[in-house]
Design an enzyme around this catalytic site. Structure first.
Site, PDB file in Angstrom:
ATOM      1  N   HIS A  40       0.851  -1.192   0.000  1.00 38.11           N
ATOM      2  CA  HIS A  40       0.000   0.000   0.000  1.00 38.11           C
ATOM      3  C   HIS A  40       0.889   1.246   0.000  1.00 38.11           C
ATOM      4  CE1 HIS A  40       1.007  -0.749   4.232  1.00 38.11           C
ATOM      5  NE2 HIS A  40       1.007   0.574   4.344  1.00 38.11           N
ATOM      6  N   HIS A 128       5.737   5.822  -1.606  1.00 37.27           N
ATOM      7  CA  HIS A 128       6.472   4.580  -1.830  1.00 37.27           C
ATOM      8  C   HIS A 128       5.654   3.383  -1.347  1.00 37.27           C
ATOM      9  CE1 HIS A 128       7.238   5.187   2.432  1.00 37.27           C
ATOM     10  NE2 HIS A 128       7.504   3.889   2.493  1.00 37.27           N
TER      11      HIS A 128
END
Length: 189
Positions: A40, A128
């Site tokens: 995620h 990220h």
């Protein structure tokens, strides 16, 4: 209750990244690879939040999320935290079609969390997806050369999700994630 708000990539993007990583994972005995089912893009991490704060948090996020437009993004590139020479975390980057859209979304989500009494933790937002953790600080430039060439398919981030993290309850004593609520972003014009 440990909570965070994230953008969860669609299955097609996750599968593409998993296919890229699969043949490389055996070469990294020093790496503890993250579970693809838990990949995620964290917008706001709140750590421990009292149970009574969850309802106001859901209300604030429901009001705030639609103020932000969907984003066209792709998983691409790589990096390391805190740096490539003493890496503890390897990550895949998230590139956006419109510069600053994810940062603006993260800022808005963090404000909503603070207003609900769930103050965000951590530093500056850096989009990220965590791929692996290292047991000790390690020089990781060889891994970055391998990972930085990855460029996944584009997809539309159309919602954000409030997730509870239950430490030690997942496979291999890792966290187990529980989706609390999902909030739609405004459709692209």
């Amino acid at each position: 209750m440990r909570l965070f708000v994230a953008v969860v990539p669609p299955e097609s993007a996750l599968e593409d990244l998993a296919e890229f990583l699969e043949p490389r994972q055996d070469a990294g005995a020093e790496l503890r690879w993250t579970d693809p089912n838990q990949w995620h893009l964290t917008l706001s991490f709140m750590g421990d939040v009292p149970e009574r704060t969850v309802e106001p948090l859901v209300e604030r996020l429901a009001a705030r999320a639609p103020r932000f437009a969907e984003e066209t993004v792709a998983i691409a590139g790589a990096g390391a935290f805190p740096n490539p020479y003493r890496a503890r975390v390897l990550w895949a980057g998230v590139r956006e079609h419109v510069d600053g859209g994810l940062r603006s979304l993260a800022t808005g989500i963090r404000h909503a969390c603070s207003a609900a009494g769930a103050a965000p933790e951590g530093g500056r937002f850096h989009p990220h997806i965590t791929l692996a953790r290292l047991r000790r600080p390690t020089e990781a430039t060889r891994w970055l050369r391998v990972l930085e060439g990855y460029a996944g398919p584009s997809w539309t981030a159309s919602e954000v999700t409030l997730i509870a993290s239950h430490l030690g309850e997942g496979r291999g004593n890792r966290p187990r994630y529980e989706e609390i609520a999902t909030f739609d972003l405004a459709p692209l014009p």
